[in-house]
Design an enzyme around this catalytic site. Structure first.
Site, PDB file in Angstrom:
ATOM      1  N   HIS A   1      -4.842   8.013   1.166  1.00 32.56           N
ATOM      2  CA  HIS A   1      -3.304   8.470   0.877  1.00 32.56           C
ATOM      3  C   HIS A   1      -3.365   8.929  -0.544  1.00 32.56           C
ATOM      4  O   HIS A   1      -2.445   9.915  -0.943  1.00 32.56           O
ATOM      5  CB  HIS A   1      -2.568   7.510   0.750  1.00 32.56           C
ATOM      6  CG  HIS A   1      -2.551   6.616   2.135  1.00 32.56           C
ATOM      7  ND1 HIS A   1      -2.035   7.213   3.674  1.00 32.56           N
ATOM      8  CD2 HIS A   1      -2.910   5.386   2.701  1.00 32.56           C
ATOM      9  CE1 HIS A   1      -2.107   6.396   4.534  1.00 32.56           C
ATOM     10  NE2 HIS A   1      -2.734   5.303   4.107  1.00 32.56           N
TER      11      HIS A   1
ATOM     12  N   GLU B   1       0.708  -1.245   0.031  1.00 27.97           N
ATOM     13  CA  GLU B   1      -0.064   0.069   0.043  1.00 27.97           C
ATOM     14  C   GLU B   1       0.604   1.181   0.034  1.00 27.97           C
ATOM     15  O   GLU B   1       1.830   1.457   1.063  1.00 27.97           O
ATOM     16  CB  GLU B   1      -0.960  -0.149   1.160  1.00 27.97           C
ATOM     17  CG  GLU B   1      -1.687   1.190   1.466  1.00 27.97           C
ATOM     18  CD  GLU B   1      -2.612   1.024   2.734  1.00 27.97           C
ATOM     19  OE1 GLU B   1      -2.163   0.369   3.475  1.00 27.97           O
ATOM     20  OE2 GLU B   1      -3.815   1.738   2.631  1.00 27.97           O
TER      21      GLU B   1
ATOM     22  N   GLU C   1     -11.873   1.701   5.218  1.00 28.53           N
ATOM     23  CA  GLU C   1     -10.885   1.919   6.489  1.00 28.53           C
ATOM     24  C   GLU C   1     -11.000   3.276   6.729  1.00 28.53           C
ATOM     25  O   GLU C   1     -10.217   4.119   6.343  1.00 28.53           O
ATOM     26  CB  GLU C   1      -9.449   1.419   5.816  1.00 28.53           C
ATOM     27  CG  GLU C   1      -8.574   1.594   7.027  1.00 28.53           C
ATOM     28  CD  GLU C   1      -6.883   1.400   6.579  1.00 28.53           C
ATOM     29  OE1 GLU C   1      -6.251   0.571   7.089  1.00 28.53           O
ATOM     30  OE2 GLU C   1      -6.560   2.082   5.606  1.00 28.53           O
TER      31      GLU C   1
ATOM     32  N   GLU D   1       3.424   9.368   6.920  1.00 22.19           N
ATOM     33  CA  GLU D   1       3.462   8.019   7.567  1.00 22.19           C
ATOM     34  C   GLU D   1       4.855   7.280   7.164  1.00 22.19           C
ATOM     35  O   GLU D   1       5.249   6.311   8.043  1.00 22.19           O
ATOM     36  CB  GLU D   1       2.318   7.141   7.059  1.00 22.19           C
ATOM     37  CG  GLU D   1       1.171   7.559   7.755  1.00 22.19           C
ATOM     38  CD  GLU D   1      -0.242   6.768   7.663  1.00 22.19           C
ATOM     39  OE1 GLU D   1       0.160   5.387   7.806  1.00 22.19           O
ATOM     40  OE2 GLU D   1      -1.421   7.089   7.650  1.00 22.19           O
TER      41      GLU D   1
ATOM     42  N   ASP E   1      -5.360   3.097  -1.475  1.00 21.57           N
ATOM     43  CA  ASP E   1      -6.158   3.887  -0.559  1.00 21.57           C
ATOM     44  C   ASP E   1      -6.399   5.190  -0.670  1.00 21.57           C
ATOM     45  O   ASP E   1      -5.623   6.129  -1.054  1.00 21.57           O
ATOM     46  CB  ASP E   1      -5.422   3.507   1.012  1.00 21.57           C
ATOM     47  CG  ASP E   1      -6.142   4.042   2.102  1.00 21.57           C
ATOM     48  OD1 ASP E   1      -6.919   5.108   2.049  1.00 21.57           O
ATOM     49  OD2 ASP E   1      -6.059   3.697   3.184  1.00 21.57           O
TER      50      ASP E   1
HETATM   51  C1  LER Z   1      -2.957   0.861   6.632  1.00 22.29           C
HETATM   52  O1  LER Z   1      -4.197   0.402   5.418  1.00 22.29           O
HETATM   53  C2  LER Z   1      -3.336   2.512   6.240  1.00 22.29           C
HETATM   54  O2  LER Z   1      -3.877   2.919   5.205  1.00 22.29           O
HETATM   55  C3  LER Z   1      -2.113   3.083   7.000  1.00 22.29           C
HETATM   56  O3  LER Z   1      -2.533   4.593   7.059  1.00 22.29           O
HETATM   57  C4  LER Z   1      -1.763   2.576   8.217  1.00 22.29           C
HETATM   58  O4  LER Z   1      -0.919   3.277   8.947  1.00 22.29           O
HETATM   59 MN    MN Z   2      -5.188   1.722   4.319  1.00 17.17          MN
END
Ligand code: LER
Ligand code: MN
Length: 270
Positions: free
Chosen positions: A191, A155, A249, A161, A188
């Protein structure tokens, strides 16, 4: 898009990660998630030793849920395991931990997620060295997973991060270096909104290397609570031929139950 399969992240144990929407009592959470209309649960498992796969399967099957992916990030968050730590014993432990997820992932036909387990590069470690360790670790884990027909999805995470693999372009470059058919990406939207020049453009570029997909809105609340255009981005996702789950999520605000219900209402309305 109404036939899209939706899952949501559920931690099998108490966890610190704030966007693991559900944590705590496993069976109650599974029953609740199924009742809301989800089709699956993405399990966040710190260590496969802590769970009994057959028992997990009995619970999710009783509620007709699938397990599309298994998250591994708590091994970093709570134990500090990392593919790119300066200590070789820590790197080795991270590789062994991922390999130990293979039987469970094979059982559920789930992808293994590599998020923060790749590490964040510590000041004493050179970035190119970290990338070399990352490629080696992924090749080793990928080979073990391939034997069991399991896929691994890394990912891209936003710059706040980690310093390793923040966007799709870097993810695709890593895929070239790893050179394994069972290695791809988990995208994601939270992000992507921070890092991608164009969310839809990057989804198209990742194409058939998208192995799993996380949704949260721009503020990491449930889809519908921020300013992302889920209609456009999910249409682009399915145009690539993506046939996997769309997995929620997001932060459990105002509370996990409300967030999960609002997400499903919004996503099913598209
Ligand atoms: C995990 O899927 C994620 O998106 C991250 O932000 C975990 O730190
Ligand atoms: Mn994620």
């Amino acid at each position: 898009m109404n036939s899209m399969r939706l899952s949501i992240v559920l931690s099998t144990h108490a966890a610190q990660f704030e966007a693991a929407t559900f944590k705590g009592d496993f069976e109650n959470n599974v029953a609740n998630i199924a009742e809301m209309g989800y089709d699956g649960v993405e399990l966040a498992i710190r260590d496969p030793k802590l769970v009994d796969v057959d028992e997990l399967d009995r619970v999710v099957s009783r509620h007709n849920l699938r397990v599309p992916a298994i998250g591994t990030g708590q091994a970093w968050g709570e134990e500090g395991l990392s593919f790119t730590d300066s200590d070789p014993a820590v790197r080795e432990a991270a590789i062994e931990r991922v390999k130990s997820h293979v039987p469970g992932a094979a059982h559920f036909d789930a992808a293994i997620i590599i998020g923060l387990l790749r590490g964040i590069v510590k000041p004493e470690v050179d970035h190119d060295q970290a990338m070399a360790w990352l490629v080696e670790a992924l090749q080793e884990c990928g080979a073990a997973a391939a034997e069991a027909g399991v896929r691994i999805a890394l990912e891209p995470l936003n710059r706040y991060e980690t310093t390793l693999i923040n966007d799709v372009a870097e993810g695709l470059d890593l895929i070239e270096q790893v050179g394994a058919d069972n290695f791809g990406l988990l995208l994601d939207t939270f992000h992507m909104n921070i890092e991608e020049p164009s969310i839809e453009g990057s989804i198209r570029q990742a194409g058939d290397r998208i192995f799993h997909f996380h949704v949260a809105d721009s503020n990491r609340w449930y889809p519908g609570a921020g300013h992302l255009d889920f209609s456009a981005l999910l249409e682009t996702l399915f145009d690539t031929g993506y046939a996997g789950f769309v997995s929620g999520e997001f932060i459990p605000e105002p509370d996990a139950e409300t967030a999960a219900r609002e997400a499903i209402v919004h996503l099913r309305s598209l």
